[in-house]
Design a protein around this motif. Structure first.
Motif, mmCIF file in Angstrom:
data_model
loop_
_atom_site.group_PDB
_atom_site.id
_atom_site.type_symbol
_atom_site.label_atom_id
_atom_site.label_comp_id
_atom_site.label_asym_id
_atom_site.label_seq_id
_atom_site.Cartn_x
_atom_site.Cartn_y
_atom_site.Cartn_z
ATOM 1 N N ALA A 147 14.034 10.027 -15.222
ATOM 2 C CA ALA A 147 13.591 8.928 -16.082
ATOM 3 C C ALA A 147 14.769 8.214 -16.726
ATOM 4 O O ALA A 147 15.751 8.841 -17.127
ATOM 5 N N ILE A 148 14.636 6.906 -16.810
ATOM 6 C CA ILE A 148 15.618 6.070 -17.496
ATOM 7 C C ILE A 148 14.844 5.314 -18.563
ATOM 8 O O ILE A 148 13.875 4.619 -18.257
ATOM 9 N N LEU A 162 2.330 3.642 -16.788
ATOM 10 C CA LEU A 162 2.373 2.355 -16.095
ATOM 11 C C LEU A 162 2.532 2.640 -14.611
ATOM 12 O O LEU A 162 3.356 3.467 -14.217
ATOM 13 N N SER A 163 1.739 1.961 -13.800
ATOM 14 C CA SER A 163 1.774 2.208 -12.362
ATOM 15 C C SER A 163 1.508 0.908 -11.609
ATOM 16 O O SER A 163 1.195 -0.114 -12.211
ATOM 17 N N ARG A 164 1.626 0.980 -10.323
ATOM 18 C CA ARG A 164 1.349 -0.147 -9.427
ATOM 19 C C ARG A 164 2.078 -1.424 -9.851
ATOM 20 O O ARG A 164 1.500 -2.509 -9.879
ATOM 21 N N PHE A 165 3.373 -1.277 -10.164
ATOM 22 C CA PHE A 165 4.195 -2.449 -10.449
ATOM 23 C C PHE A 165 4.269 -3.306 -9.197
ATOM 24 O O PHE A 165 4.435 -2.794 -8.097
ATOM 25 N N THR A 166 4.158 -4.605 -9.369
ATOM 26 C CA THR A 166 4.434 -5.538 -8.281
ATOM 27 C C THR A 166 5.586 -6.415 -8.751
ATOM 28 O O THR A 166 6.093 -6.247 -9.858
ATOM 29 N N LEU A 224 11.783 -1.502 -7.701
ATOM 30 C CA LEU A 224 12.780 -0.686 -8.395
ATOM 31 C C LEU A 224 12.240 0.626 -8.955
ATOM 32 O O LEU A 224 12.985 1.599 -9.054
ATOM 33 N N VAL A 225 10.975 0.644 -9.379
ATOM 34 C CA VAL A 225 10.428 1.836 -10.049
ATOM 35 C C VAL A 225 9.099 2.258 -9.437
ATOM 36 O O VAL A 225 8.363 1.440 -8.890
ATOM 37 N N SER A 226 8.832 3.559 -9.551
ATOM 38 C CA SER A 226 7.539 4.064 -9.104
ATOM 39 C C SER A 226 6.519 4.056 -10.232
ATOM 40 O O SER A 226 5.327 4.152 -10.003
ATOM 41 N N GLY A 227 7.011 3.936 -11.462
ATOM 42 C CA GLY A 227 6.107 3.911 -12.601
ATOM 43 C C GLY A 227 6.872 3.965 -13.898
ATOM 44 O O GLY A 227 8.106 3.848 -13.927
ATOM 45 N N ARG A 230 9.966 4.806 -20.783
ATOM 46 C CA ARG A 230 10.731 5.386 -19.679
ATOM 47 C C ARG A 230 10.268 4.787 -18.361
ATOM 48 O O ARG A 230 9.073 4.589 -18.148
ATOM 49 N N PHE A 231 11.237 4.515 -17.499
ATOM 50 C CA PHE A 231 10.963 4.070 -16.134
ATOM 51 C C PHE A 231 11.366 5.191 -15.185
ATOM 52 O O PHE A 231 12.325 5.913 -15.439
ATOM 53 N N PHE A 232 10.671 5.293 -14.060
ATOM 54 C CA PHE A 232 10.980 6.275 -13.032
ATOM 55 C C PHE A 232 11.473 5.522 -11.804
ATOM 56 O O PHE A 232 10.679 4.954 -11.052
ATOM 57 N N PRO A 233 12.807 5.472 -11.618
ATOM 58 C CA PRO A 233 13.367 4.661 -10.532
ATOM 59 C C PRO A 233 13.049 5.228 -9.153
ATOM 60 O O PRO A 233 12.953 6.439 -8.968
ATOM 61 N N LEU A 234 12.894 4.336 -8.212
ATOM 62 C CA LEU A 234 12.754 4.732 -6.815
ATOM 63 C C LEU A 234 14.106 5.270 -6.338
ATOM 64 O O LEU A 234 15.147 4.941 -6.925
#
Length: 186
Positions: free
Chosen positions: A8-9, A90-94, A100-103, A143-147
């Motif tokens: 997480a970032i 947070l999910s399903r970012f478009t 960049l992130v999975s959620g 927090r973001f979870f990067p791909l």
């Protein structure tokens, strides 16, 4: 969604608001996000909400935010303790974030910080005779979870744009809570 906390970032910001905890919680979470989340540098504004429930406070509720860059993101409430704590995934970012992130995850903590920061029964929020002087510490963690392979880019976005954006948004939320908290039946 990949939610490995080691990957997480994120960023955490907090400030003290001149309003009781329940009022601060209500303003921060029940006000439409289009009022608090403007465009900031390359970060898009929230311009609409699809599927907004009547209240945004029940575990399991979801809504989709429409962003000014044409993207969307789905928010799902995971924890809700009125006047004290609130969390959503947070999910399903478009759009760009979808590459960049999975959620992501947001957590809000509301802690009475002043002499009238609790109601007459000792609980958070409420309205005591001195509600005008009540203060609440609001802590907002995101927090973001990067791909895979994208952590460097996400870290740069969070450091350069997301951190100052969160500070700006939280100060606007604080001002709204204080303004609404100064009116007797708000």
């Amino acid at each position: 969604m990949t939610t490995n906390p080691r990957r997480a970032i994120g960023y955490t910001t907090e400030l003290v608001v001149g309003a009781v905890a329940l009022r601060s919680w209500t303003v921060a979470l029940q006000t439409p996000p289009t009022e608090f989340y403007p465009r900031f540098g390359p970060l898009p504004a929230v311009i609409g909400v699809v599927g907004q429930p009547k209240t945004w406070d029940v575990v399991g509720y979801t809504r989709t935010l429409r962003l000014s860059d044409g993207g969307t993101v789905v928010e799902t409430i995971t924890q809700s303790e009125p006047g004290a704590f609130f969390a959503y995934d947070l999910s399903r970012f478009t759009g760009i974030l979808g590459r960049l992130v999975s959620g992501g995850r947001a957590e809000w903590t509301f802690t009475p910080a002043g002499p009238a920061g609790s109601d007459a029964s000792g609980g958070p929020g409420g309205s005591s005779p001195h509600a005008e002087s009540a203060t609440t510490n609001i802590r907002w963690q995101y927090r973001f979870f990067p791909l895979p392979g994208r952590a460097f880019v996400v870290r740069a976005i969070v450091g350069l744009f997301w951190a100052p954006y969160m500070k700006r948004v939280l100060s606007v939320i604080a001002a709204a809570a204080e303004a609404r908290g100064s009116r007797p039946h708000d």
